[in-house]
Design a protein around this motif. Sequence first.
Motif, PDB file in Angstrom:
ATOM      1  N   TRP A   1       0.853  -1.183   0.000  1.00 34.33           N
ATOM      2  CA  TRP A   1       0.000   0.000   0.000  1.00 34.33           C
ATOM      3  C   TRP A   1       0.892   1.236   0.000  1.00 34.33           C
ATOM      4  O   TRP A   1       1.602   1.518   0.971  1.00 34.33           O
ATOM      5  CB  TRP A   1      -0.918   0.003   1.206  1.00 34.33           C
ATOM      6  N   THR A   2       0.861   1.974  -1.089  1.00 34.77           N
ATOM      7  CA  THR A   2       1.817   3.053  -1.329  1.00 34.77           C
ATOM      8  C   THR A   2       1.857   4.078  -0.212  1.00 34.77           C
ATOM      9  O   THR A   2       2.938   4.495   0.229  1.00 34.77           O
ATOM     10  CB  THR A   2       1.479   3.761  -2.656  1.00 34.77           C
ATOM     11  N   GLY A   3       0.700   4.516   0.256  1.00 33.09           N
ATOM     12  CA  GLY A   3       0.667   5.535   1.293  1.00 33.09           C
ATOM     13  C   GLY A   3       1.343   5.093   2.570  1.00 33.09           C
ATOM     14  O   GLY A   3       2.041   5.877   3.227  1.00 33.09           O
ATOM     15  N   PHE A   4       1.164   3.838   2.937  1.00 32.27           N
ATOM     16  CA  PHE A   4       1.800   3.311   4.142  1.00 32.27           C
ATOM     17  C   PHE A   4       3.312   3.213   3.952  1.00 32.27           C
ATOM     18  O   PHE A   4       4.092   3.561   4.846  1.00 32.27           O
ATOM     19  CB  PHE A   4       1.206   1.947   4.494  1.00 32.27           C
ATOM     20  N   ALA A   5       3.730   2.737   2.786  1.00 31.15           N
ATOM     21  CA  ALA A   5       5.166   2.632   2.519  1.00 31.15           C
ATOM     22  C   ALA A   5       5.829   4.004   2.523  1.00 31.15           C
ATOM     23  O   ALA A   5       6.914   4.188   3.085  1.00 31.15           O
ATOM     24  CB  ALA A   5       5.381   1.939   1.173  1.00 31.15           C
ATOM     25  N   ARG A   6       5.178   4.982   1.883  1.00 28.58           N
ATOM     26  CA  ARG A   6       5.737   6.321   1.786  1.00 28.58           C
ATOM     27  C   ARG A   6       5.888   6.977   3.158  1.00 28.58           C
ATOM     28  O   ARG A   6       6.824   7.742   3.394  1.00 28.58           O
ATOM     29  CB  ARG A   6       4.875   7.181   0.867  1.00 28.58           C
ATOM     30  N   SER A   7       4.971   6.683   4.058  1.00 27.38           N
ATOM     31  CA  SER A   7       5.023   7.303   5.385  1.00 27.38           C
ATOM     32  C   SER A   7       5.691   6.409   6.429  1.00 27.38           C
ATOM     33  O   SER A   7       5.714   6.735   7.618  1.00 27.38           O
ATOM     34  CB  SER A   7       3.612   7.649   5.852  1.00 27.38           C
ATOM     35  N   ASN A   8       6.249   5.259   5.972  1.00 28.12           N
ATOM     36  CA  ASN A   8       6.939   4.325   6.864  1.00 28.12           C
ATOM     37  C   ASN A   8       6.043   3.816   7.984  1.00 28.12           C
ATOM     38  O   ASN A   8       6.439   3.734   9.145  1.00 28.12           O
ATOM     39  CB  ASN A   8       8.208   4.970   7.449  1.00 28.12           C
ATOM     40  N   HIS A   9       4.811   3.467   7.621  1.00 23.01           N
ATOM     41  CA  HIS A   9       3.871   2.904   8.576  1.00 23.01           C
ATOM     42  C   HIS A   9       3.411   1.529   8.097  1.00 23.01           C
ATOM     43  O   HIS A   9       3.300   1.285   6.894  1.00 23.01           O
ATOM     44  CB  HIS A   9       2.624   3.784   8.720  1.00 23.01           C
ATOM     45  N   LEU A  10       3.134   0.646   9.047  1.00 20.33           N
ATOM     46  CA  LEU A  10       2.424  -0.597   8.771  1.00 20.33           C
ATOM     47  C   LEU A  10       1.028  -0.501   9.386  1.00 20.33           C
ATOM     48  O   LEU A  10       0.851   0.117  10.433  1.00 20.33           O
ATOM     49  CB  LEU A  10       3.158  -1.798   9.381  1.00 20.33           C
ATOM     50  N   PRO A  11       0.032  -1.087   8.745  1.00 21.43           N
ATOM     51  CA  PRO A  11      -1.300  -1.109   9.357  1.00 21.43           C
ATOM     52  C   PRO A  11      -1.236  -1.728  10.751  1.00 21.43           C
ATOM     53  O   PRO A  11      -0.481  -2.672  10.991  1.00 21.43           O
ATOM     54  CB  PRO A  11      -2.109  -1.992   8.402  1.00 21.43           C
ATOM     55  N   ASP A  12      -2.032  -1.189  11.651  1.00 19.30           N
ATOM     56  CA  ASP A  12      -2.019  -1.653  13.042  1.00 19.30           C
ATOM     57  C   ASP A  12      -3.422  -2.122  13.426  1.00 19.30           C
ATOM     58  O   ASP A  12      -4.303  -1.311  13.705  1.00 19.30           O
ATOM     59  CB  ASP A  12      -1.560  -0.523  13.962  1.00 19.30           C
ATOM     60  N   LEU A  13      -3.621  -3.435  13.430  1.00 22.29           N
ATOM     61  CA  LEU A  13      -4.937  -3.988  13.723  1.00 22.29           C
ATOM     62  C   LEU A  13      -5.333  -3.823  15.183  1.00 22.29           C
ATOM     63  O   LEU A  13      -6.521  -3.872  15.520  1.00 22.29           O
ATOM     64  CB  LEU A  13      -4.977  -5.468  13.339  1.00 22.29           C
ATOM     65  N   SER A  14      -4.355  -3.615  16.054  1.00 25.80           N
ATOM     66  CA  SER A  14      -4.658  -3.466  17.472  1.00 25.80           C
ATOM     67  C   SER A  14      -5.384  -2.159  17.776  1.00 25.80           C
ATOM     68  O   SER A  14      -5.916  -1.981  18.878  1.00 25.80           O
ATOM     69  CB  SER A  14      -3.370  -3.542  18.308  1.00 25.80           C
ATOM     70  N   GLN A  15      -5.413  -1.239  16.813  1.00 22.76           N
ATOM     71  CA  GLN A  15      -6.121   0.015  17.008  1.00 22.76           C
ATOM     72  C   GLN A  15      -7.628  -0.119  16.783  1.00 22.76           C
ATOM     73  O   GLN A  15      -8.388   0.820  17.028  1.00 22.76           O
ATOM     74  CB  GLN A  15      -5.559   1.085  16.060  1.00 22.76           C
ATOM     75  N   LEU A  16      -8.060  -1.286  16.321  1.00 14.95           N
ATOM     76  CA  LEU A  16      -9.470  -1.505  15.998  1.00 14.95           C
ATOM     77  C   LEU A  16     -10.205  -2.183  17.149  1.00 14.95           C
ATOM     78  O   LEU A  16      -9.650  -3.034  17.847  1.00 14.95           O
ATOM     79  CB  LEU A  16      -9.594  -2.368  14.753  1.00 14.95           C
ATOM     80  N   ARG A  17     -11.470  -1.814  17.319  1.00 13.04           N
ATOM     81  CA  ARG A  17     -12.380  -2.494  18.237  1.00 13.04           C
ATOM     82  C   ARG A  17     -13.593  -2.966  17.428  1.00 13.04           C
ATOM     83  O   ARG A  17     -14.222  -2.158  16.755  1.00 13.04           O
ATOM     84  CB  ARG A  17     -12.877  -1.570  19.348  1.00 13.04           C
ATOM     85  N   TYR A  18     -13.901  -4.229  17.491  1.00  8.96           N
ATOM     86  CA  TYR A  18     -15.041  -4.787  16.769  1.00  8.96           C
ATOM     87  C   TYR A  18     -16.312  -4.441  17.537  1.00  8.96           C
ATOM     88  O   TYR A  18     -16.483  -4.850  18.695  1.00  8.96           O
ATOM     89  CB  TYR A  18     -14.860  -6.299  16.658  1.00  8.96           C
ATOM     90  N   VAL A  19     -17.235  -3.705  16.887  1.00 10.71           N
ATOM     91  CA  VAL A  19     -18.373  -3.162  17.628  1.00 10.71           C
ATOM     92  C   VAL A  19     -19.740  -3.537  17.072  1.00 10.71           C
ATOM     93  O   VAL A  19     -20.748  -3.383  17.779  1.00 10.71           O
ATOM     94  CB  VAL A  19     -18.278  -1.630  17.739  1.00 10.71           C
ATOM     95  N   ALA A  20     -19.855  -4.000  15.829  1.00  6.46           N
ATOM     96  CA  ALA A  20     -21.180  -4.322  15.286  1.00  6.46           C
ATOM     97  C   ALA A  20     -21.044  -5.123  13.993  1.00  6.46           C
ATOM     98  O   ALA A  20     -20.000  -5.116  13.340  1.00  6.46           O
ATOM     99  CB  ALA A  20     -21.986  -3.051  15.022  1.00  6.46           C
TER     100      ALA A  20
END
Length: 257
Positions: free
Chosen positions: A129-148
Amino acid sequence: MHRPDDAAALSNQGTATSRIIRPRDAASLILIDRNGNEPRILMGRRARAMHFMPDMFVFPGGGTEAQDGRINAANSLRPQDEAKLLAGLGKRASTQRARALAMTAIRETYEETGLLLGTPHDDAQTHPWTGFARSNHLPDLSQLRYVARAITPPGHVRRYDARFFASFLDEISPELPARNSNPADISAIESSAYNEPELSDLKFVSFSEAFNLNIAAITRIILRDIEKLLLEDRDLSSIYPVPFYRKRHGRHVREVI
């Protein structure tokens, strides 16, 4: 459990059809700004030309893609969220499929808003994912809360088995700074991810403001659920029941996962 107000809750999501359509896995993100006196939710308007929920305000989200479950992430889902996702997947349950649902919410949020739910990481430069690579970030699933969870009823031109996740604005990283620093309006954020965005009028709104927008009945119900949940647990850190809305045997029902 049947709820009288659910009878019309899922009925206005698209044009009717007599074809039998299997629901497609999908995910949405309920992004919450908790920095003010009252929480606000990110919503955007779908184009009038769209077949599904045209001209309605919605949360960022969309259908799951084949590669979503194979994308690298900095951290995994919280154990309680993964367990609840797996519990609703039936015979096709797998950790990869549960992970794909969460990753869909992150990808769609980036594509539709330019906002990154991620964590700085040394391995990010090779991320697909270009935007993540460009900003040196990896997606972080721990930031999500399953709510519905909600399934579009039969009889619509498109059907989704949508999982709704919540996250907080102060936990995410914008790809590029907004020209307007007011977080109530992020439409000025520049991102190559959405030259022709599916959502317009992106803005953070209070719950009372959201209820006055053109929203689907199911969106209204989920907003009420989240509003109540935030009153009980402002950080969404507890283990809580996940409401599941669908139609069974001709009746709209609310179950709990």
